[in-house]
Enzyme design. Structure first.
Site, PDB file in Angstrom:
ATOM      1  N   THR A 270      14.957   2.945   5.231  1.00  0.00           N
ATOM      2  CA  THR A 270      14.922   2.987   3.768  1.00  0.00           C
ATOM      3  C   THR A 270      15.569   4.252   3.211  1.00  0.00           C
ATOM      4  O   THR A 270      15.384   5.345   3.742  1.00  0.00           O
ATOM      5  CB  THR A 270      13.464   2.909   3.277  1.00  0.00           C
ATOM      6  OG1 THR A 270      12.863   1.732   3.801  1.00  0.00           O
ATOM      7  CG2 THR A 270      13.393   2.864   1.760  1.00  0.00           C
TER       8      THR A 270
ATOM      9  N   PRO B 269      16.433   6.567  -0.546  1.00  0.00           N
ATOM     10  CA  PRO B 269      15.890   6.782  -1.894  1.00  0.00           C
ATOM     11  C   PRO B 269      16.517   5.916  -2.972  1.00  0.00           C
ATOM     12  O   PRO B 269      15.828   5.452  -3.884  1.00  0.00           O
ATOM     13  CB  PRO B 269      16.187   8.275  -2.148  1.00  0.00           C
ATOM     14  CG  PRO B 269      16.269   8.881  -0.785  1.00  0.00           C
ATOM     15  CD  PRO B 269      16.866   7.824   0.087  1.00  0.00           C
TER      16      PRO B 269
ATOM     17  N   GLY C 268      15.929   1.404  -1.561  1.00  0.00           N
ATOM     18  CA  GLY C 268      14.663   0.712  -1.303  1.00  0.00           C
ATOM     19  C   GLY C 268      14.820  -0.496  -0.403  1.00  0.00           C
ATOM     20  O   GLY C 268      15.286  -0.397   0.736  1.00  0.00           O
TER      21      GLY C 268
ATOM     22  N   ASP D 126      12.126  -9.444  12.429  1.00  0.00           N
ATOM     23  CA  ASP D 126      11.502 -10.702  12.839  1.00  0.00           C
ATOM     24  C   ASP D 126      10.375 -10.474  13.842  1.00  0.00           C
ATOM     25  O   ASP D 126       9.474 -11.306  13.968  1.00  0.00           O
ATOM     26  CB  ASP D 126      12.549 -11.642  13.452  1.00  0.00           C
ATOM     27  CG  ASP D 126      13.443 -12.270  12.399  1.00  0.00           C
ATOM     28  OD1 ASP D 126      12.962 -12.475  11.273  1.00  0.00           O
ATOM     29  OD2 ASP D 126      14.619 -12.551  12.690  1.00  0.00           O
TER      30      ASP D 126
ATOM     31  N   ARG E 209     -28.936  -7.059   2.360  1.00  0.00           N
ATOM     32  CA  ARG E 209     -29.174  -6.526   1.025  1.00  0.00           C
ATOM     33  C   ARG E 209     -29.960  -7.528   0.177  1.00  0.00           C
ATOM     34  O   ARG E 209     -29.616  -8.721   0.114  1.00  0.00           O
ATOM     35  CB  ARG E 209     -27.838  -6.206   0.347  1.00  0.00           C
ATOM     36  CG  ARG E 209     -27.924  -5.809  -1.119  1.00  0.00           C
ATOM     37  CD  ARG E 209     -28.550  -4.446  -1.303  1.00  0.00           C
ATOM     38  NE  ARG E 209     -28.383  -3.979  -2.671  1.00  0.00           N
ATOM     39  CZ  ARG E 209     -28.943  -2.884  -3.162  1.00  0.00           C
ATOM     40  NH1 ARG E 209     -29.713  -2.128  -2.384  1.00  0.00           N
ATOM     41  NH2 ARG E 209     -28.740  -2.520  -4.408  1.00  0.00           N
TER      42      ARG E 209
ATOM     43  N   GLU F  50       7.936  -2.888   5.758  1.00  0.00           N
ATOM     44  CA  GLU F  50       8.571  -3.955   6.542  1.00  0.00           C
ATOM     45  C   GLU F  50       9.104  -5.080   5.652  1.00  0.00           C
ATOM     46  O   GLU F  50       9.200  -6.233   6.076  1.00  0.00           O
ATOM     47  CB  GLU F  50       7.601  -4.534   7.584  1.00  0.00           C
ATOM     48  CG  GLU F  50       7.117  -3.544   8.614  1.00  0.00           C
ATOM     49  CD  GLU F  50       8.264  -2.988   9.437  1.00  0.00           C
ATOM     50  OE1 GLU F  50       8.792  -3.691  10.298  1.00  0.00           O
ATOM     51  OE2 GLU F  50       8.635  -1.825   9.194  1.00  0.00           O
TER      52      GLU F  50
ATOM     53  N   THR G 132       8.936  -5.893   1.229  1.00  0.00           N
ATOM     54  CA  THR G 132       7.898  -6.223   0.252  1.00  0.00           C
ATOM     55  C   THR G 132       7.608  -7.728   0.248  1.00  0.00           C
ATOM     56  O   THR G 132       8.383  -8.530   0.780  1.00  0.00           O
ATOM     57  CB  THR G 132       8.330  -5.811  -1.161  1.00  0.00           C
ATOM     58  OG1 THR G 132       9.488  -6.588  -1.521  1.00  0.00           O
ATOM     59  CG2 THR G 132       8.651  -4.333  -1.232  1.00  0.00           C
TER      60      THR G 132
END
Length: 382
Positions: A126, A128, A131, A240, A268, A363, A365
Site C-alpha cells: 500500500t 499513501p 490505497g 487469493d 447473568r 488485504e 477492503t
C-alpha cells in the site's frame, strides 16, 4: 461431498486450541494491548511448536501442510485471543510470495528463519496516494548494474520496524503501468530504510503498523522475486491465499466473541431469571451462531479449494468479506449482550470488536471484495 476434517486436521486443530489455552494469558493480553507491544515470547513458543510457517515444506522447517490446516490454527488462535492470534498469524506475512515465486536461494535463506521464529516478514504494498489501487505504484526500482535502487514510501505496513525482511512492490518499468511492477526482497537492515509510526490504532494494537520509506536503497539484482514485470499478478495470487487466512481471523474473532457472550448470558440474572432465558437473547444467539457457521463453511471451502489447486478469487473474496462482516456484527452483538460490562476491557469483547474491524479493511477492503465478486458474476452473463 464430505465436510469432515481428517484425523490429522483435527489433531492440528486440537493442538492449536491447547497451545492457545496454555499460552494466551488474559492479563498479559490486556497489558500488551495497552502498551502496544508485540507478544514476542508467545511468538517464539508458537514457532517452536511448529505453528509458524505450518504451510511451508519440511525442507524449509515447515510442516508441509496446506491452507486449510493453516486456517484451523488461525481460527483457534483468534478464538482464544483476537489480538495475540492476529499477531501470530501475521508473523509470516507476505512470506508466501517467497514460497510461491522466489528462487531456491531466497527460499533457503528466509523461510527457515521465519518458521523457526528467527525472523518476521512484512509486505510493502500500500502507498499513501493510492490505497486500494494497487495498479499504480510511485515506489520505483531502477536497475544499476547488479543492483536495484529503490525509492518511495509505503504505508500501513504490517510488522513495520520488527520485520527482518520486506517484500516490496516497485515500479520497474514506468511506461508499462501495472504490467511494469516487480516484487523485490529488501532486508530490513538495508541502508536507506526509514520507519515511521502511522499513529495509534483502534485495534490489533500488539502488531506494529507503520510507514516504510526507501531512499536510494540498494539490493542485489538477485533479490527480484519471480519475474520482472509480474509483480502485480503475483500479488493478486498472494491475495487469493492471504485473504483466506484473513477470513479465518474474522471467523476466530467472531467465535471468540460469541463464546464470551454465551458464557455471560448463561450466568447473568436480570428480573429474576438468567438472561439466556429471554427470547430476545435467544434470537440474538441464534443469529450469531448461524452467521459464524456460514462464515466457517465458506472459509473452509475456500481453503480446501486452494489446496486442491482450484484457486477461485471470487470464493476467496466471498470468504474474506463475509467472515470479516460476521466478526464485526457478532462482536458488536456480544457487547450488547454484556451491556455495560461489554464496554469494559476486562471482559474482552470490546477488544474483539476493535480487532474485528480490521478484517474488513486490510488485504483489500470489503468494497474491493464486492467488486471482485460482482465482476465475476457480470462476466458470466456475457
Amino acid at each position: 461431498m464430505d465436510f469432515e476434517l481428517t484425523k490429522a486436521q483435527k489433531d492440528i486443530q486440537q493442538a492449536a486450541r491447547e497451545f492457545a489455552k496454555g499460552e494466551f494469558d488474559k492479563d498479559l493480553a490486556l497489558e500488551l494491548d495497552r502498551k502496544h507491544e508485540y507478544p514476542t515470547k508467545i511468538w517464539k513458543r508458537a514457532a517452536e511448536e511448529g505453528f509458524i510457517g505450518l504451510h511451508f515444506p519440511t525442507r524449509y522447517e515447515g510442516s508441509g501442510y496446506g491452507c486449510l490446516e493453516n486456517v484451523l490454527v488461525v481460527e483457534e488462535f483468534c478464538r482464544r485471543d483476537s489480538t495475540i492470534g492476529a499477531a501470530l498469524m501475521l508473523a509470516d506475512f507476505a512470506s508466501e510470495n517467497i514460497l510461491r515465486f522466489g528462487s531456491e536461494e531466497q527460499k533457503a535463506e528466509w523461510l527457515p528463519k521465519i518458521a523457526l521464529g528467527e525472523a518476521i516478514s512484512g509486505g510493502c504494498i500500500t502507498e499513501p496516494d493510492h490505497g486500494s489501487d494497487i495498479t499504480t505504484m510511485n515506489t520505483t526500482a531502477v536497475r544499476d548494474g547488479d543492483e536495484w535502487v529503490i525509492n518511495g514510501v509505503k504505508t500501513f505496513i504490517t510488522n513495520a520496524g520488527i520485520a527482518s525482511v520486506y517484500v516490496v512492490i516497485c515500479q520497474t518499468d514506468p511506461e508499462a503501468a501495472h504490467r511494469g511492477q516487480s516484487m523485490i526482497l529488501v532486508p530490513a537492515d538495508a541502508p536507506g530504510i526509514g520507519i515511521a509510526d502511522v499513529g495509534e490504532k483502534m485495534g490489533i494494537r500488539m502488531i506494529p503498523t507503520g510507514e516504510v520509506s526507501f531512499r536510494n536503497v540498494r539490493v542485489p539484482a538477485a533479490n527480484l522475486v519471480g519475474q520482472e514485470g509480474r509483480g502485480f499478478y503475483q500479488i493478486l495470487e498472494f491475495f487469493d491465499e492471504s485473504r483466506v487466512e484473513t477470513a479465518a481471523q474474522g471467523l476466530g474473532t467472531a467465535q471468540g466473541a460469541f463464546d464470551r457472550a454465551l458464557a455471560y448470558v448463561k450466568q447473568r440474572e436480570q428480573f429474576g431469571k438468567k438472561i439466556a432465558q429471554f427470547q430476545a437473547t435467544q434470537h440474538k444467539l441464534a443469529d450469531m451462531a448461524t452467521k459464524i457457521e456460514l462464515a466457517r463453511l465458506v472459509t473452509y471451502k475456500a481453503a480446501w479449494n486452494f489446496d486442491q489447486g482450484r484457486i477461485d478469487p471470487t470464493l476467496t473474496s466471498m470468504a474474506k468479506w463475509y467472515a470479516g462482516r460476521t466478526a464485526v456484527e457478532v462482536a458488536d452483538e456480544a457487547i450488547q449482550l454484556l451491556g455495560g460490562y461489554g464496554y469494559i476491557a476486562e471482559y474482552e469483547v470490546e477488544r474483539y470488536f476493535r480487532d474485528a474491524k480490521i478484517c474488513e479493511i486490510y488485504e483489500g477492503t470489503k468494497e474491493i471484495q464486492k467488486n471482485t465478486i460482482a465482476s465475476a458474476l457480470i462476466g458470466k452473463l456475457k
